[in-house]
Design a protein around this motif. Sequence first.
Motif, short mmCIF file in Angstrom:
data_model
loop_
_atom_site.label_atom_id
_atom_site.label_comp_id
_atom_site.label_asym_id
_atom_site.label_seq_id
_atom_site.Cartn_x
_atom_site.Cartn_y
_atom_site.Cartn_z
N THR A 1 0.84 -1.20 0.00
CA THR A 1 0.00 0.00 0.00
C THR A 1 0.88 1.25 0.00
OG1 THR A 1 -1.72 -1.17 1.23
CG2 THR A 1 -1.81 1.24 1.24
N ALA B 1 -7.10 3.82 -8.48
CA ALA B 1 -6.60 3.67 -7.11
C ALA B 1 -7.70 4.12 -6.15
CB ALA B 1 -5.34 4.48 -6.89
N SER C 1 -3.29 6.70 2.43
CA SER C 1 -2.87 5.39 1.91
C SER C 1 -3.54 5.18 0.56
CB SER C 1 -3.25 4.27 2.88
OG SER C 1 -4.64 4.20 3.05
N THR D 1 -4.20 2.35 -2.70
CA THR D 1 -4.20 0.96 -3.13
C THR D 1 -4.58 0.89 -4.60
OG1 THR D 1 -4.91 0.27 -0.93
CG2 THR D 1 -5.14 -1.34 -2.69
N ASP D 2 -3.83 0.10 -5.38
CA ASP D 2 -4.11 -0.08 -6.80
C ASP D 2 -5.30 -1.03 -6.94
OD1 ASP D 2 -4.16 -0.43 -9.49
OD2 ASP D 2 -2.06 -1.03 -9.70
N ILE D 3 -6.41 -0.56 -7.52
CA ILE D 3 -7.63 -1.39 -7.66
C ILE D 3 -7.97 -1.61 -9.13
CG2 ILE D 3 -8.60 -0.66 -5.45
CD1 ILE D 3 -10.40 1.26 -7.00
#
Length: 848
Positions: free
Chosen positions: A340, A418, A438, A440-442
Motif C-alpha cells: 500500500t 486507485a 494510503s 491501493t491499486d484497484i
Amino acid sequence: MPFSTSRGRNGAFNRLGAVWRLWWRRQSPTRQDRLAMLAPLAAVLLFLAAIISAFWYLRVEEIDREHEAVRRDVEYTQQRMRLRLLERQEQLMRIARDISNGEVDEQEFTSRAESLISQFPEVQALTWIDERRRVLASHAAPTLPSSQLRTLGEVLRPGETEGVFSLARDLQQPVYSQPIGGQDASTLLQLQIPLTTQGHFAGVVLGEYSIDGLLRYGAPSEVLARYAVTLRDGSDRLLAGNGLPEREGAKRLVPWASRSIDYEVPVSPVGNGLVIHAQAYRTSLGVVGSGFFWLVSALSAMTAWMLIATWRHTRRRVQAQEALMAETNFRRAMENSVLTGMRALDMESRITYVNAAFCQMTGWSESELVGQKPPYSYWPEEDHQILAARLRDELSGHHIPGGFQVRVKRKSGSIFDARLYVSPLIDPRGQQTGWMTSMTDITEPNRIRAQLSASHERFTIVLEALDASVSVAPLGSKELLFANKLYRQWFGTDTTGHLQMVAQAGVPQGGQEDTMDDVDDLAGLPTESLTMAQTENAEIYLPGLGKWLEVRSRYLNWTDGRLAQMVIATDITPRRHAEELGAQQAERAQSVSRLITMGEMASSVAHELNQPLTAISNYCSGMISRIQGGQITEEAMLFALEKTAKQAQRAGQIIQRIRSFVKKSEPNRTLSDVSEMVTEAVELAEIELRRRNVRLSHYVAARLPQLLVDPILIEQVLINLMKNAAESIDQAQRPSGRRTVELRVVPRRVEEQPVIEFSVLDSGKGLAPEVLERLYEAFFSTKSEGMGIGLNLCRSIVESHQGRMQAENLYNGPDVTGCRFSFWIPLVQPADTAAPSAETTRDPGVTA
C-alpha cells in the motif's frame, strides 16, 4: 601423614583458586557485573528452594500415611456393609424360596416382612409382586413416605423398576437396582429376588433399603467419627451423609496444601451404582502453623527483589537504546514491505513523505515527490479540477471513512485506478500536523468486478429465458432470494408457490410454522452433506394453475452463507396427457386381445356348447315321447329333469366364463388365489386344446401365498400361452402320444426375492433363432392370421406386475423337443397387504 594430606588439600584449593581468578580476568566488565549480580540471586533462590523442598517432603509423607489410613478404614466399612447386605439378601431369598414352594401365603409374607423390618432398621419395605407386575402383598416401615407405599392389587407403572424386573426374570438371580430418589431420607436401594414355580417365572420379592439407614447402621461408629463418610451413586450424586467442602483459601496461601484426603470404593454386591466415599477431617497446621516458612520466604523474596531491581536499573538504558533501534528498523522494514502506498501532507498540502510502494506505483522517485504542492505530478491533466476539489475536502476534514476512487498517472503516462484513504496526522503533543493518505491499486479488482457483472447479466438472461420455473428461498424463512420470469408469471413475487411445490413434493423445508416449539427438520445435519446430496424429483398437480409439474429440488449455500433450497418446476402437462392416453389404449388393447382370443376359439366353444345342448334336446325328446305313451314314472321323469338341469348348468358355466373373460373392466389388483386363477384359465383353454386333440396337464404347488394382481389379466396371459402351445403342437403335426401341454406353478427365489413362477411347456417344434430375437415385437407374428400383439401384450401385463417373462427351446441332445414360456410375479410385501382390495390402481407399465 595427616600433615601431608592437609598440604595436598591446600595445594588443590590453591590451584582451583588460580584457575578461577584466571577465568574471571578473561571476562568482560559487563559480564563480570552480570555474574556478580546473578550469583547472590542464585544463592537466595537455592536457599528458598531448599526450604520449600523440605516442607514439601514432610507434607508428602504425612499425606501418604493419611491416605493409607483412609483406604484401610473405607475398605473395612465396605466389608461391613457387604456382609450386612448379603445377610439381608439371604433372608429375602429364604422368603422367596418358601413362596416358590407354596409354604408362604400373603398373610404369612406380611408377618415375616413386619418382623424383618422391625429387626433391621435399614429395610424399609418388602413387597410380593407376581409375574404381571401386580402387588400381592406388601409391608413398609412407618418412616417410609406415603408416596412410596405400595397397595394390594396395584400394578407397577410402566418404567417403574421395569428394567430390573425384566433382568431378574431373565437371569433368575437376585438383582440390585440403581438408587432411586434424591438426597433425603426417602432414597431407596431396591433388591429384586425372582420367584419360580415348577421352573417358570412367578414374580419377584422386592426389598427396599434406606440408603441413609444403610450408612447409619452398616458403617462402624469409629469410622464415622474419624471421617466424613457418604454414599454416592455411579454419577457421583450424594445419596447419604455429609461431605466436607473444599478449602480454596488453603490452596492459595499454602504451597504444599492439597485437596482433602478421600477414598471411595463400590459396595458389592450392588456394584458401581453405590459407592462409599470418605473424607478425612483436616489436621493441617494451616497458615499460622507455617509462619516460619512464610518469614523465610518473605525475606528471600525481598532480597531477590532488591538484587533484581539493582540489576534492572543498570540495564535500563541499554534496553531503551536497543528498543529504539529495533523499533526504527521495524518501521523501516514495514514501510518498505507493504504494497500500500503511503503519502503524508502538511497543513499547506505539501508532500512531506512517501514510501517505497507509493513511488513504485507512480513511477516517481521520493526526491521528485517530496516537497510538491498541488497540482501533483501524478494527477492526470483532465482530472485536475476534480482532484483539487477532493483535496480541499480532505484539508477541511470532510474525508470519507470508506475511501474514494481516483485515477492516477504514472511517470510513463499510463493511467491506473486507485482507492485513497485519508486520516489526520497527530504529533506526540496531540496536535494535528498534517494528513496521512494510503493508496491501493484497484485496477485488477475493477476489471474482475466488470467481468463478474457481465457474467451475472448473461446468467440472468439464460435463467429468465428458461421454460422452467426456478426459485430459491432460505430454509425457515418466507423471503424469496431469486425467481425467474416463468415463476413470477405463475406465482408472483412471494414464496407462496415455492412453499406449495415443496410441500406437495414431500421435500423437508424447516421452519414453516410460527410456533415457539418448531425446530428445523434439517437442524443439526452437516451443511456440506446436504448441498452435495442428489436432486430430489417429484411430479405434482397444482389446481390453481391447472398444470402437472415435475419438481426438482436441492440444497445450496447462498452467497451470504445461509442454507437455501432451489426448486425447478417444469410443465409436464402434455406428457401426462399422453401417458393417460397410452394407458387407455393399453386397456383397450387388453380387452380387444381377449375378444380376439375368444373369436379364434369360437368353433371350439361352439363344439363345447353343442354337447350339453344336444344332451338337453335328447332328454326333452325322450320325456315327451314317454309322456305321450304314458310309459314314464315320476321317479324317471325326475331323474331325466335332473340330467337336463345339469347339462344346462354346464352350458351356462361355459358361457359365464367366456363372458367374465371378455368383459371390459378397469384394472383391479387384489390379493388373488393362485389356484383359482389357474383353474379358471385351464377350463377356458381346455376348450381349444380338446378341439386340437391336445392333452393338458397342470401342477400347482400346495400352500402358495396370494398374489397382488389383476386375476383377469393373469388368466389372459395363461390362456394366450396355452393356446399358442396348442397351435405350435398342431403346426408340428405331432402324433397323439406327444400332443401334450404342461402348466406348472411353483415358488422360486429370483435375485434374493420370493416369486411365483408360471411355466407352460409344449411338445411343438420350438422357436427359430430369428423368431426368438423378435418374439415380443409389436405386430410381429409367425401365423398367417396373427396380428402380432399377443405376446407383446402378455409381456407388458407381466412387467406391469413387476414381473419378467422369458422363452426358451427344449432340447433332447441336438434336437428341439418343444418350447417353454415362463413368467414370474413377485410376492406382495407384508406392509402392502393392508386392505388391498380397497384400492384400484392403474397398470402404468402396460403398453399396446
